[in-house]
Design an enzyme around this catalytic site. Structure first.
Site, PDB file in Angstrom:
ATOM      1  CB  SER A   1      17.874 -21.517  -3.221  1.00 50.13           C
ATOM      2  OG  SER A   1      17.862 -22.177  -4.475  1.00 50.13           O
TER       3      SER A   1
ATOM      4  CE  LYS B   1      21.831 -21.099  -5.310  1.00 50.80           C
ATOM      5  NZ  LYS B   1      20.932 -21.074  -4.131  1.00 50.80           N
TER       6      LYS B   1
END
Length: 1146
Positions: free
Chosen positions: A1029, A1072
């Protein structure tokens, strides 16, 4: 009387027998005595005077010859013929053994190949002399001497068996024949090395050794056939090794024993298996390995010395030569005078003299070195091990030394003590002592030490140390230590045996009395047989159960077997336990279920806050059950980070449905029997966990929670994950078969709920049978509500502060969540809140003191128990006023009671308030100090990424890139995983391939970064980082560095990139985004494929204040990050944007 030095070989006797002229036995014996005499003297008397005197003492000479003769009993070709003959056999037995002795002589003559040449030469000389002196009776000494010469031609050949008769038994029939004890060579410089294991051998004690190597077996057989049955036995250093060949001196201990092979026998011969040879060895002395004989080193080049030469050289040093030694009788003539008188001067003597003269005349020519005694097996190298050895002697010692005699006396006394405790030890010592009848074992210190080592069970290293010791005192000391250990072990065994006997006698007495009591009660009618009551109880239990037909049949068979078994039989208890388990299973018994949706909603909301998706799925599950009437065939799996309430959700489902609840964990489970049960034949066998759960809850429709299903292990005794397949498969668990019960059990009515932290470690077939419900982490607002509604009241009650005015401010809870507990779950938050209330309780007690909160009076009781003090100091460590007990003192007593202690009442004027300012006093300094590393504009080469931590929380992670002169290498630091390293390689490759379009180079053909090294680092290097990511953030940092353009710190991004610039979706968006919200990020750049996940799972409270930019190409990321810079203007020409990204903001 003349001393007799050597015995006449059997081969010489055979030649004398074959002589054509018979000779009287008296003359033959006389001549043999004179020829073998070792003393000489000068005499003036005539030879006839001594011949007449010796004839009158014929019987005495024959007797002395029989006593002094010694010969080796050669190994016969047939091992059954090998035996010792008693030298004291009578006349009647002499005739019976005559034929056997002749056979042995024949074998010995055939096998003595090492002296064949010398014997042929002696035979020719003897025939020549016989033909010249056929009428003279004095030819017998010549033959005897020839035989002796042939015997001594080989220094390592062994003398054969000899008898007293020389005429084939025709004369001296009354003289018994014998096979005497073997003559063991004192010096044997080269032996076949036989490695042994487990224990070393000691001189004087037999040992059987098994050899499996065909080459070594062949060598041993050749040694026996050639009359050299001697080997060296050396202990292997590696006890696990099983080798018959020594390839390296470090493989064995240097000191071993010189052994004689007394007998051999083979096994597996003709059976198709590898043949092995078992040899019985008798050790004679200690030897030390000098070196190994190499394959190219033959007997002619082996630097050995002749045994006879060594002996003679040692005698010459201290004594006169044999011809000059004075006789014990001064009037007896010398041997040479007698031989000259009879005309039979020794050819050997003349040859020796001539040889000595030739040596004196030609001193420059060295004599040839003698052959090796076993050079006939050198051809088998390197498949066998031959070693050069030397004897290991004892250091000089005084046998009458007080120390040695004291140690010997102590050894003998220890022998006696052990013999009194262990009869088997006494028999063993007796047998060993009897096997050494030739010497008094208990009078010789070295033999006594060896005996002590042999009978002990000490370690191999200790036994080898005794074997290698050359000091008698040291050897006795070591043997005494070994024997003392044996004594301690024997005393302990004796004590254990005595205690066991006492317990057995007590139990037998109790059993006898109980049987008598049972018989008396039965006769008086006070009670019936216990077995009848047991059978009636089982029948009563079975009548209340709805057993299936197959189970009922098995129950009746086992019950019938139990009736016919005696209670004392071992199978009685096995059958009773089986029937007990069979009646404990709730066949047909179930609890009524509650499918009220409103009741389920109330229960779920009471136990959990949030978890909307999970609650909706559970309510759907219950709605289907309400319509169908059952919820069969459903297996749920709750997956999520630790501390989110997976186990408690299972309890809430059971409470909402009104089912019984049973939980067991399979984390670290390695045994299939925990699931499927043990076989009934095993001791302590019992059913598996599913059957145990049914017995525990007493219903067949409970909710069974299988915890930690992702942590099942696999071992040698099976794979439990595979065993779960049958239990969790709706098509198979209708007839689940337990190994113990061995009857089908219906588990289809059981509701199985599994929990797991990750799904990757669950086997695919098992995961396919479960319906997965994702239980994600809690956001800050949810944690606040959970802390206020659930955690704080529970902690307050657990700390005994229910009636106390204590307030935990919401601001303090928010600070606790922000700076101490950022995990997705609330387990760590619960620990901190418990800590706050414990600290508050401690502060209240210390501030008020004992006056306000006095200790209650002890209840009146008369019961006491003996106190168990954890620390007992020795008397020497007691200080003045220290009343603690000392070792050996009687323990004090403590009063005990059964009355519970009542809680104390805290005064109403006590008030405690926890605020963000004093939170540090309760939980310590903050763990997390700031949410992001760069609060102001960072330098070029820094971007902000988003990561998902292993504890289920998200984090804002900056990425730093710098360059330096080098060779174009990429260096990665920060504890990065393999996937994130690949993302960095992809990002750098994209930047290099598009350097001109990105404005890094001035022309398309210009090569860049070949003269620079790039270093990428992600701070907080102690935390491992993995995953794809960070691809967009890494590429942004590279572009920022090479274009020297700063990145706005309020922009964060996440997403995987491809080599051609595509942005791919990633996971963990909720955590996140929560981390970005906490850090004050204003703009998030995420893949467009993640938009449905954000819309569905991220609460609006978290998305508020954040602008979301959904991209699908790396160019969209760069345009958004570097908006308003010179790069954007240039990229419109070289890197145009095809489509604007989607935007969303609240």
């Amino acid at each position: 009387m003349l001393p007799i030095r050597t015995a006449v070989r059997s081969t010489s006797c055979k030649r004398c027998t074959s002589s054509s002229i018979p000779r009287p036995s008296t003359t033959s014996n006389l001549t043999r005595s004179i020829a073998t005499s070792s003393t000489t003297s000068s005499s003036t008397k005539s030879l006839s005077h001594y011949i007449d005197g010796l004839r009158s003492r014929d019987a005495l000479i024959i007797s002395s010859i029989q006593i002094q003769q010694r010969g080796l009993h050669h190994s016969s070709k047939s091992l059954d013929k090998k035996r010792w003959v008693n030298p004291a056999r009578g006349e009647g037995e002499g005739e019976g053994e005559k034929s056997k002795i002749e056979e042995i002589k024949k074998d010995s003559s055939e096998e003595a190949e090492s002296s064949k040449t010398a014997e042929e030469r002696a035979k020719n000389i003897a025939e020549k002399e016989n033909s010249e002196k056929s009428e003279s009776p004095s030819s017998s000494p010549s033959n005897a001497k020839s035989s002796s010469s042939s015997s001594s031609s080989n220094p390592f050949s062994l003398p054969s068996s000899s008898g007293s008769g020389s005429n084939g038994g025709s004369n001296n029939n009354n003289t018994p024949k014998e096979i005497a004890k073997p003559i063991i060579p004192e010096i044997y410089p080269q032996v076949l090395a036989v490695p042994i294991t487990h224990r070393p051998l000691f001189p004087g004690f037999y040992k059987a050794v098994t050899v499996r190597s065909p080459t070594v077996i062949k060598a041993i057989r050749e040694l026996q056939a050639k009359g050299q049955p001697y080997v060296g036995a050396f202990l292997l250093k590696d006890s696990t090794s099983d080798s018959d060949v020594v390839t390296d001196l470090n493989q064995v201990h240097p000191v071993g024993v010189f052994c004689q092979i007394t007998s051999c026998f083979t096994s597996n011969e003709g059976s198709g298996k590898d043949e092995s040879l078992t040899a019985v060895l008798f050790p004679h002395r200690r030897i030390r390995i000098d070196d190994l004989v190499k394959p190219g080193q033959t007997g002619l080049h082996t630097p050995f010395v002749n045994i006879s030469e060594v002996k003679e050289s040692e005698e010459i040093k201290n004594e006169k030569p044999e011809a000059e030694v004075e006789s014990f009788e001064p009037d007896v003539p010398s041997v040479e005078e007698v031989r000259e008188e009879l005309g039979t001067v020794s050819r050997e003597r003349s040859e020796d003299d001539s040889q000595a003269d030739s040596q004196k005349s030609a001193t420059t020519t060295p004599p040839p070195k003698p052959l090796s005694p076993i050079n006939f097996i050198h051809s088998l190298l390197p498949d066998i091990s031959i070693t050069n050895v030397t004897n290991v002697g004892l250091d000089p010692y005084d046998k009458d030394s007080q120390v040695i005699r004291a140690i010997m006396s102590e050894l003998i006394s220890v022998f006696k003590e052990i013999a009194q405790l262990q009869p088997m030890f006494r028999e063993q010592v007796t047998s060993f002592a009897m096997s050494n009848t030739s010497s008094q074992v208990f009078d010789e210190p070295d033999k006594l030490a060896d005996l002590a080592a042999v009978v002990s069970t000490a370690d191999v290293s200790d036994l080898q140390a005794v074997l290698e010791s050359t000091s008698v005192e040291d050897r006795l000391q070591r043997a005494l230590v070994l024997l003392k250990k044996e004594l301690i072990n024997a005393q302990l065994q004796f004590k254990i045996a005595r205690d066991v006997d006492t317990k057995i006698q007590k139990r037998q007495r109790e059993y006898y009395l109980m049987e008598q009591l049972k018989g008396i009660k039965k006769e008086l009618g006070m009670e019936s047989d216990g077995k009848d009551k047991l059978v009636e109880g089982f029948k009563e239990k079975a009548s209340k159960l709805a057993m299936p037909e197959g189970v009922r049949k098995v129950f009746d068979e086992e019950l019938n077997k139990l009736v016919h078994l005696e209670p004392s039989a071992s199978e009685f208890n096995v059958t009773r336990n089986y029937i007990d388990w069979l009646t404990q299973v709730p066949w047909g018994v179930h609890s009524p279920e509650n499918y009220d949706i409103q009741h389920a909603i109330k229960v779920l909301d009471e136990d959990h806050y949030g978890l909307k998706d999970v609650k909706n799925r559970i309510l759907e599950f219950m709605a289907v059950g309400k319509l169908r009437g059952s919820v069969e065939g459903k297996i749920l799996c709750l997956s999520g980070p630790p501390g989110v309430g997976k186990t408690s959700i299972g309890k809430s489902i059971a409470r909402a449905l009104g089912r019984q609840f049973f939980r067991f964990s399979v984390g670290g489970l390695t045994d299939v029997a925990e699931i499927k049960g043990h076989r009934r034949t095993y001791i302590g066998a019992m059913p598996g966990k599913p059957v145990q759960a049914l017995k525990k809850v007493s219903t067949e429709n409970p909710l069974i929670l299988i915890d930690e299903v992702d942590k099942i292990s696999k071992a040698y005794n099976g794979d439990p994950a595979s065993a779960l397949l049958e239990m969790l498969d709706p098509e198979q668990n209708k007839s689940f078969l337990d190994h113990y019960l061995d009857v089908p059990i219906d588990l289809s009515r059981v509701l199985f709920v599994c929990t797991a932290n990750v799904l990757e470690t669950i086997p695919g077939p098992l995961l396919d049978r479960m319906e997965v419900l994702e239980v994600s982490g809690y956001v800050s607002a949810e944690k606040m509500n959970i802390a206020e509604k659930y955690l704080s009241p529970q902690a307050k009650d657990a700390s005994g502060l229910n009636d106390v005015d204590i307030t935990l401010k919401p601001e303090a809870i928010e600070a606790l969540i922000r700076y101490y507990c950022r995990e997705s779950g609330v387990r760590n938050l619960k620990k901190h809140i418990d800590k706050i209330y414990r600290k508050a309780a401690f502060k209240i007690v210390t501030d008020l003191g004992e006056e306000a909160l006095p200790e209650p009076k002890e209840p009146e009781t008369t019961e006491t128990v003996e106190s168990a003090d954890p620390d007992v100091k020795p008397a020497s460590e007691h200080l003045p006023g220290d009343n603690s007990p000392s070792p050996g003192e009687a323990g004090s007593t403590k009063h005990v009671t059964t009355e519970p202690r009542k809680p104390l009442k805290v005064p109403d004027n006590v008030h405690v308030t926890v605020t963000p300012e004093n939170l540090r006093d309760y939980v310590g300094p903050p763990i997390y100090h700031k949410d992001r590393l760069y609060t102001s504009a960072p330098p070029a080469g820094v971007s902000t990424g988003l990561g998902y931590l292993g504890n289920g929380s998200g984090a804002v992670m900056p990425i730093e890139v710098t360059s330096m002169p080098g060779k174009g290498n990429l260096q990665l630091t920060g504890k990065l995983g393999e996937v994130i390293r690949e993302s960095a390689q992809i990002a750098l490759s994209y930047v290099k391939s598009n350097a001109y379009n990105l404005g890094i180079t001035k022309s398309d053909n210009e090569v860049t970064l070949n003269d620079k090294d790039v270093h990428l680092h992600m701070p907080e290097g102690g935390i491992g980082k993995e995953g794809p990511s960070a691809g967009t953030a890494i590429l942004t940092a590279f572009v920022s560095l090479f274009t020297k353009t700063k990145v706005d710190p309020n922009i964060a991004m996440t997403g995987e990139i491809s080599l051609l610039g595509q942005v791919l979706p990633v996971g963990g968006l909720k955590e996140k985004i929560l981390a970005a919200h906490r850090a004050g990020i204003k703009k998030l750049i995420v893949p467009v494929a993640c938009k449905p996940d954000i819309d569905e799972n991220v609460p609006l409270s978290v998305k508020k204040g954040i602008e979301f930019v959904f991209v699908e190409d790396i160019r969209q990321v760069l345009y958004e990050v570097f908006k308003g810079t010179e790069n954007e203007k240039r990229w419109k020409e070289t890197l145009p944007l095809e489509q604007e990204p989607q935007r969303e903001s609240l």
